[in-house]
Write an enzyme that holds these catalytic residues in place. Structure first.
Site, PDB file in Angstrom:
ATOM      1  N   ASP A  99       0.839  -1.156  -0.013  1.00 56.32           N
ATOM      2  CA  ASP A  99      -0.062   0.176   0.080  1.00 56.32           C
ATOM      3  C   ASP A  99       1.062   1.249  -0.075  1.00 56.32           C
ATOM      4  OD1 ASP A  99      -2.144   1.511  -0.105  1.00 56.32           O
ATOM      5  OD2 ASP A  99      -2.640   1.662   1.966  1.00 56.32           O
ATOM      6  N   CYS A 209     -19.076  -0.557  -6.679  1.00 56.49           N
ATOM      7  CA  CYS A 209     -18.638  -1.055  -7.930  1.00 56.49           C
ATOM      8  C   CYS A 209     -17.769  -2.445  -7.888  1.00 56.49           C
ATOM      9  CB  CYS A 209     -17.580   0.001  -8.031  1.00 56.49           C
ATOM     10  SG  CYS A 209     -16.078   0.338  -7.042  1.00 56.49           S
TER      11      CYS A 209
HETATM   12  S1  SF4 Z   1     -18.093  -3.224 -13.706  1.00 57.17           S
HETATM   13 FE1  SF4 Z   1     -17.489  -3.511 -15.656  1.00 57.17          FE
HETATM   14  S2  SF4 Z   1     -16.574  -1.466 -16.225  1.00 57.17           S
HETATM   15 FE2  SF4 Z   1     -16.579  -1.688 -13.970  1.00 57.17          FE
HETATM   16  S3  SF4 Z   1     -14.728  -2.791 -13.426  1.00 57.17           S
HETATM   17 FE3  SF4 Z   1     -16.104  -4.265 -13.612  1.00 57.17          FE
HETATM   18  S4  SF4 Z   1     -16.077  -5.183 -15.939  1.00 57.17           S
HETATM   19 FE4  SF4 Z   1     -14.896  -3.121 -15.792  1.00 57.17          FE
HETATM   20  S1  SF4 Z   2     -18.766   2.682  -5.969  1.00 53.67           S
HETATM   21 FE1  SF4 Z   2     -17.893   4.552  -6.466  1.00 53.67          FE
HETATM   22  S2  SF4 Z   2     -17.822   5.328  -4.260  1.00 53.67           S
HETATM   23 FE2  SF4 Z   2     -18.114   3.297  -4.030  1.00 53.67          FE
HETATM   24  S3  SF4 Z   2     -15.839   2.268  -3.897  1.00 53.67           S
HETATM   25 FE3  SF4 Z   2     -16.670   2.301  -6.215  1.00 53.67          FE
HETATM   26  S4  SF4 Z   2     -15.809   4.259  -6.926  1.00 53.67           S
HETATM   27 FE4  SF4 Z   2     -15.861   4.390  -4.845  1.00 53.67          FE
END
Ligand code: SF4
Ligand code: SF4
Length: 263
Positions: A99, A209
């Site tokens: 890190d 995400c």
């Molecule tokens: S959600 Fe889709 S665009 Fe986002 S990181 Fe995963 S594969 Fe890539």
């Molecule tokens: S969804 Fe957006 S706010 Fe949440 S960890 Fe991923 S990039 Fe960060």
């Protein structure tokens, strides 16, 4: 013991990135002074951390923070490997980083063939998805390894659509906007920041995400024993901070975030 066996004993997924490949992308930080004088190779190691869903009951922190502080685990494991390597190669330097590193870790991991870079800036591995911590040993030992082609994710954009703070876009990842950074901020947060945190429900970090990413769909659970035995999924204001990923930020910030989420 060979280098392969040594690394296999501390990490289930690791690879070699020639230093030459990332030398123009080093990160300015104090740890840079610990690089060997003539670095040749970066041994990049992944430490998967995904637990069984049952361990996430009433979770209010990001999954990476449910397990014991990964810095401690990664550094201890990498130092163990570095010690063994120093015995085999007494003329060489082996410096451990996790890190807090001058190495662009995701980039190095991609060139080491460990996975692809996601639009959310994370490394996505085939077996463990993006639920991995990274650490590395930089050495002046020349290890034969050709850099793998740099891969990116499938670009489905699901993370862009799901990110509540618009931290991910076609043009890149804006770390400042990410809830991981917002939950670490000191002082008073803006109304918008409080709203985002409350809606996400995490007092430390955010997993949105990663959880929507199709490349994480079948991510394997961790086998790392330090992580398996250390889950604390719900952080309360009187929680123990030692050996937790949020310890360095102190109780005040954690308590503020708990208050925001429970308002
Ligand atoms: S959600 Fe889709 S665009 Fe986002 S990181 Fe995963 S594969 Fe890539
Ligand atoms: S969804 Fe957006 S706010 Fe949440 S960890 Fe991923 S990039 Fe960060």
């Amino acid at each position: 013991m060979t280098l392969d066996k040594i690394m296999d004993s501390i990490s289930p997924l690791w690879g070699i990135c020639p230093f030459e490949t990332i030398k123009d992308n080093l990160i300015e930080c104090r740890a840079k002074s610990r690089l060997p004088e003539n670095p040749e190779s970066v041994i990049v190691a992944c430490f998967p951390y995904l637990l069984d869903e049952s361990e996430y009951h009433d979770r209010n922190v990001s999954k990476y923070a449910v397990v014991t502080d990964y810095h401690e685990v990664a550094v201890a494991r990498l130092e163990k490997a570095a010690d063994m390597l120093r015995k085999i190669y007494p003329e060489n330097i082996f410096s451990v980083f996790a890190d807090n590193s001058p190495i662009p870790e995701v980039r190095a991991a991609c060139y080491a063939g460990l996975g692809a870079r996601g639009m959310n800036s994370l490394l996505i591995t085939k077996k463990y998805g993006s639920y991995v911590f990274l650490g590395e040993i930089v050495t002046d030992l020349k290890i034969n390894a050709n850099p793998t082609e740099f891969k990116t994710c499938i670009g489905c954009r699901q993370c862009i659509c799901a990110c509540p703070s618009k931290a991910i876009s076609e043009s890149g990842f804006n770390e400042k906007n990410c809830l991981s950074a917002i939950t670490q901020k000191k002082g008073e947060l803006s109304d918008e920041e409080k709203k985002l945190m409350k809606e996400c429900g995490c007092v430390w970090g955010c997993d949105i995400c990663q959880d929507v990413c199709p490349m994480n769909k079948n991510a394997a659970k961790t086998e790392i024993k330090e992580f398996l035995s250390s889950a604390v999924s719900q952080v309360l204001s009187d929680c123990d901070l030692p050996h937790r990923a949020y310890e360095w930020r102190g109780r005040k910030v954690i308590e503020r975030n708990i208050n925001i989420c429970s308002e």
